[in-house]
Design a protein around this motif. Structure first.
Motif, PDB file in Angstrom:
ATOM      1  N   ARG A  54       0.835  -1.208   0.000  1.00  0.00           N
ATOM      2  CA  ARG A  54       0.000   0.000   0.000  1.00  0.00           C
ATOM      3  C   ARG A  54       0.867   1.254   0.000  1.00  0.00           C
ATOM      4  N   MET A  55       1.963   1.170   0.751  1.00  0.00           N
ATOM      5  CA  MET A  55       2.905   2.295   0.771  1.00  0.00           C
ATOM      6  C   MET A  55       3.475   2.549  -0.622  1.00  0.00           C
ATOM      7  N   MET A  56       3.922   1.491  -1.259  1.00  0.00           N
ATOM      8  CA  MET A  56       4.518   1.639  -2.593  1.00  0.00           C
ATOM      9  C   MET A  56       3.487   2.184  -3.577  1.00  0.00           C
ATOM     10  N   PHE A  57       2.266   1.711  -3.447  1.00  0.00           N
ATOM     11  CA  PHE A  57       1.206   2.184  -4.335  1.00  0.00           C
ATOM     12  C   PHE A  57       0.994   3.687  -4.173  1.00  0.00           C
ATOM     13  N   ARG A  58       0.951   4.113  -2.919  1.00  0.00           N
ATOM     14  CA  ARG A  58       0.730   5.551  -2.701  1.00  0.00           C
ATOM     15  C   ARG A  58       1.913   6.363  -3.210  1.00  0.00           C
ATOM     16  N   LEU A  59       3.125   5.871  -2.974  1.00  0.00           N
ATOM     17  CA  LEU A  59       4.307   6.610  -3.437  1.00  0.00           C
ATOM     18  C   LEU A  59       4.325   6.701  -4.968  1.00  0.00           C
ATOM     19  N   LYS A  60       3.883   5.641  -5.629  1.00  0.00           N
ATOM     20  CA  LYS A  60       3.793   5.693  -7.099  1.00  0.00           C
ATOM     21  C   LYS A  60       2.728   6.690  -7.526  1.00  0.00           C
ATOM     22  N   GLU A  67       9.015  -0.114  13.744  1.00  0.00           N
ATOM     23  CA  GLU A  67       9.362   0.699  14.906  1.00  0.00           C
ATOM     24  C   GLU A  67       8.739   2.089  14.820  1.00  0.00           C
ATOM     25  N   MET A  68       8.654   2.643  13.616  1.00  0.00           N
ATOM     26  CA  MET A  68       8.012   3.949  13.489  1.00  0.00           C
ATOM     27  C   MET A  68       6.528   3.860  13.846  1.00  0.00           C
ATOM     28  N   LEU A  69       5.878   2.798  13.399  1.00  0.00           N
ATOM     29  CA  LEU A  69       4.476   2.619  13.759  1.00  0.00           C
ATOM     30  C   LEU A  69       4.324   2.550  15.278  1.00  0.00           C
ATOM     31  N   ARG A  70       5.218   1.804  15.887  1.00  0.00           N
ATOM     32  CA  ARG A  70       5.176   1.661  17.346  1.00  0.00           C
ATOM     33  C   ARG A  70       5.374   3.023  18.021  1.00  0.00           C
ATOM     34  N   PHE A  71       6.330   3.773  17.491  1.00  0.00           N
ATOM     35  CA  PHE A  71       6.606   5.090  18.048  1.00  0.00           C
ATOM     36  C   PHE A  71       5.364   5.986  17.969  1.00  0.00           C
ATOM     37  N   PHE A  72       4.716   5.976  16.801  1.00  0.00           N
ATOM     38  CA  PHE A  72       3.522   6.813  16.630  1.00  0.00           C
ATOM     39  C   PHE A  72       2.445   6.434  17.654  1.00  0.00           C
ATOM     40  N   ILE A  73       2.246   5.137  17.795  1.00  0.00           N
ATOM     41  CA  ILE A  73       1.223   4.664  18.725  1.00  0.00           C
ATOM     42  C   ILE A  73       1.553   5.110  20.155  1.00  0.00           C
ATOM     43  N   VAL A  98       0.326   8.212   8.890  1.00  0.00           N
ATOM     44  CA  VAL A  98       1.485   9.001   9.316  1.00  0.00           C
ATOM     45  C   VAL A  98       2.763   8.382   8.753  1.00  0.00           C
ATOM     46  N   LEU A  99       2.802   7.063   8.740  1.00  0.00           N
ATOM     47  CA  LEU A  99       3.983   6.401   8.180  1.00  0.00           C
ATOM     48  C   LEU A  99       4.123   6.711   6.688  1.00  0.00           C
ATOM     49  N   GLN A 100       3.011   6.692   5.963  1.00  0.00           N
ATOM     50  CA  GLN A 100       3.075   7.015   4.539  1.00  0.00           C
ATOM     51  C   GLN A 100       3.510   8.467   4.328  1.00  0.00           C
ATOM     52  N   ASP A 101       2.979   9.361   5.150  1.00  0.00           N
ATOM     53  CA  ASP A 101       3.401  10.765   5.056  1.00  0.00           C
ATOM     54  C   ASP A 101       4.901  10.889   5.313  1.00  0.00           C
ATOM     55  N   THR A 102       5.370  10.115   6.258  1.00  0.00           N
ATOM     56  CA  THR A 102       6.800  10.151   6.585  1.00  0.00           C
ATOM     57  C   THR A 102       7.633   9.737   5.369  1.00  0.00           C
ATOM     58  N   PHE A 103       7.240   8.674   4.724  1.00  0.00           N
ATOM     59  CA  PHE A 103       8.012   8.190   3.578  1.00  0.00           C
ATOM     60  C   PHE A 103       7.951   9.195   2.416  1.00  0.00           C
ATOM     61  N   ILE A 104       6.802   9.792   2.229  1.00  0.00           N
ATOM     62  CA  ILE A 104       6.688  10.798   1.157  1.00  0.00           C
ATOM     63  C   ILE A 104       7.662  11.946   1.418  1.00  0.00           C
ATOM     64  N   LYS A 105       7.697  12.408   2.646  1.00  0.00           N
ATOM     65  CA  LYS A 105       8.586  13.530   2.955  1.00  0.00           C
ATOM     66  C   LYS A 105      10.055  13.109   2.907  1.00  0.00           C
ATOM     67  N   ILE A 106      10.313  11.876   3.248  1.00  0.00           N
ATOM     68  CA  ILE A 106      11.691  11.389   3.159  1.00  0.00           C
ATOM     69  C   ILE A 106      12.156  11.420   1.699  1.00  0.00           C
ATOM     70  N   VAL A 161      12.336  13.211  10.388  1.00  0.00           N
ATOM     71  CA  VAL A 161      11.179  13.375   9.503  1.00  0.00           C
ATOM     72  C   VAL A 161       9.953  12.705  10.132  1.00  0.00           C
ATOM     73  N   ALA A 162      10.142  11.536  10.699  1.00  0.00           N
ATOM     74  CA  ALA A 162       9.023  10.824  11.328  1.00  0.00           C
ATOM     75  C   ALA A 162       8.441  11.638  12.488  1.00  0.00           C
ATOM     76  N   ARG A 163       9.304  12.193  13.301  1.00  0.00           N
ATOM     77  CA  ARG A 163       8.809  13.006  14.437  1.00  0.00           C
ATOM     78  C   ARG A 163       8.037  14.221  13.936  1.00  0.00           C
ATOM     79  N   ASN A 164       8.583  14.875  12.911  1.00  0.00           N
ATOM     80  CA  ASN A 164       7.906  16.064  12.381  1.00  0.00           C
ATOM     81  C   ASN A 164       6.549  15.712  11.772  1.00  0.00           C
TER      82      ASN A 164
END
Lengths: 235, 192
Positions: free
Chosen positions: A60-66, B31-37, B49-57, B77-80
């Motif tokens: 799902r992550m990869m899909f969104r990033l694409k 671990e990031m998911l755990r941190f958020f929780i 939030v994890l997806q947002d983190t990866f996008i910003k990364i 980035v994850a914290r922000n």
């Protein structure tokens, strides 16, 4: 708990981390032990609610990033998940792949070969090759990149995908990171953790477990070695 | 795979970036998911939030100038992203910033937390009650202590909270100090 708050930090944090206590009856250790149990219970409750970082979530992550235009959409190969499953099954097993190959220096690489014949050669500048791949100068597909790349082995044969799958699975199972680089001529497998720095050709062959037989058959052995370098074998 | 190598991949393009994203997800996603929780993000929102983190990364990777600190940068980035998310949801207080000394004293200097019915509780019950109150006021510090409890290395904790190893030791010591008033009532139970 009557001590100055920052005193006995070593004892308190050691107890918190579950280390063996040298003074289990002290109030510091008792408090830290109680805090440890409370933290464990709290973490356990919270962790139970956390979503699993599953392969489906990754997809799902990869899909969104694409969708956001941040990843190429052309990567539909399902090689790595399959490899991961196979690697898990093979973990801990020392594996040997027998390949009919012939060792050559890069300058001696022939342009074409018979379909049934396989070739392995050593690239003297794998880091340069990797840089070219990463910069997009080379038409390549990289599955996994490793630090301190020291070795490139290139294979051509009539069933390259199956061969790459075998060797890659074996390397991953042995804890050796690899890069698979698909080219028009075949697949390159870039491997790390196998040879010492600046090895000579004989050392590379010996360390890789490549031995030539009288018929020209080469045994390609993936070692179960940890770390990034290994001592040069005695010749 | 080292985090600096993951960064190299993410800064590349094509399949290299795909591989970097996968490696980062496999190495840090859980671990990031755990941190958020642990910081108060709901389980249903943690994936967003994890997806947002990866996008910003990915979007910010080419601006990354650090040497050998890619893991710390990923966590920054994850914290922000988490802070932004909580702010949008109205669940963020400007008085609270994760792992920020200057803005994390929501409870101020608590003289002593009064655990209800402390003397009728067992030691573990009393400390657990105090810890819950502490975590409510200082979720960031409770998480740092949780990492220590897990046996995480100082270097790893430092990456997660965005400090040097030396500063992390000091921070943990401060965490213990700040926890002290919340469990002080349990002292009598320990010694009885």
């Amino acid at each position: 708990m009557s001590e100055t708050p920052n005193s006995h930090d070593s004892e308190w944090f050691g107890e918190l981390a579950g280390d063996v206590s040298h003074n289990p009856n002290s109030s510091v250790s008792q408090q830290a032990g109680a805090v440890r149990r409370a933290l464990q219970a709290r973490a356990s409750n919270l962790d139970a609610t956390a979503p699993q970082a599953s392969e489906e979530m990754r997809d799902r992550m990869m899909f969104r990033l694409k969708r956001e235009g941040l990843l190429d959409g052309e990567q539909k190969r399902r090689m790595l998940p399959g490899l991961a499953v196979a690697a898990t099954a093979l973990l801990g097993i020392a594996l040997v792949a027998d390949v009919a190959v012939r060792l050559q220096q890069p300058a001696q690489i022939p342009a074409t070969r018979g379909a049934a014949e396989s070739h392995v050669w050593l690239n003297e500048s794998p880091s340069s090759r990797l840089d070219a791949m990463l910069s997009g100068e080379a038409e390549s597909k990289v599955d996994l990149v490793v630090p301190q790349l020291v070795q490139v082995v290139t294979i051509q044969r009539d069933d390259p995908l199956e061969f790459v799958r075998r060797v890659t699975v074996e390397a991953i199972a042995a804890g050796i990171p690899v890069v698979v680089d698909k080219t028009d001529q075949g697949y390159r497998i870039l491997m790390d953790g196998l040879v010492p720095e600046s090895p000579d050709q004989a050392t590379i062959k010996a360390t890789l477990g490549i031995t030539s037989s009288a018929s020209g058959t080469v045994l390609f052995q993936v070692h179960t070695l940890g770390g990034t370098t290994v001592p040069a074998p005695s010749q | 795979m080292q985090y600096d190598d993951i960064m190299t991949l993410i800064r590349a393009s094509g399949s290299a970036r795909n591989a970097g994203v996968k490696a980062l997800f496999d190495g840090s996603g859980r671990e990031m998911l755990r941190f958020f929780i642990h910081q108060g993000v709901s389980p249903t929102d943690a994936e967003d939030v994890l997806q947002d983190t990866f996008i910003k990364i990915i979007r910010g990777a080419n601006n990354y100038a650090g040497q050998g600190n890619a893991q710390s940068w990923f966590w920054q980035v994850a914290r922000n992203c988490m802070t932004d998310f909580l702010r949008k949801r109205g669940a963020y207080s400007d008085k609270y910033a994760p792992f920020d000394d200057e803005h994390s004293d929501l409870a101020g200097s608590v003289a002593q937390f009064d655990v209800p019915g402390a003397l009728q509780l067992t030691v573990d019950e009393c400390v657990s009650s105090g810890l819950d109150a502490f975590a409510k006021d200082h979720a960031d510090r409770a998480y740092a202590l949780t990492l220590q409890m897990d046996g995480a290395s100082i270097e790893h904790i430092a990456s997660v909270i965005g400090r040097t190893a030396t500063a992390t030791k000091q921070y943990l010591s401060q965490c213990r100090k700040k926890l002290e008033p919340y469990v002080a009532r349990c002292t009598e139970l320990l010694t009885s």
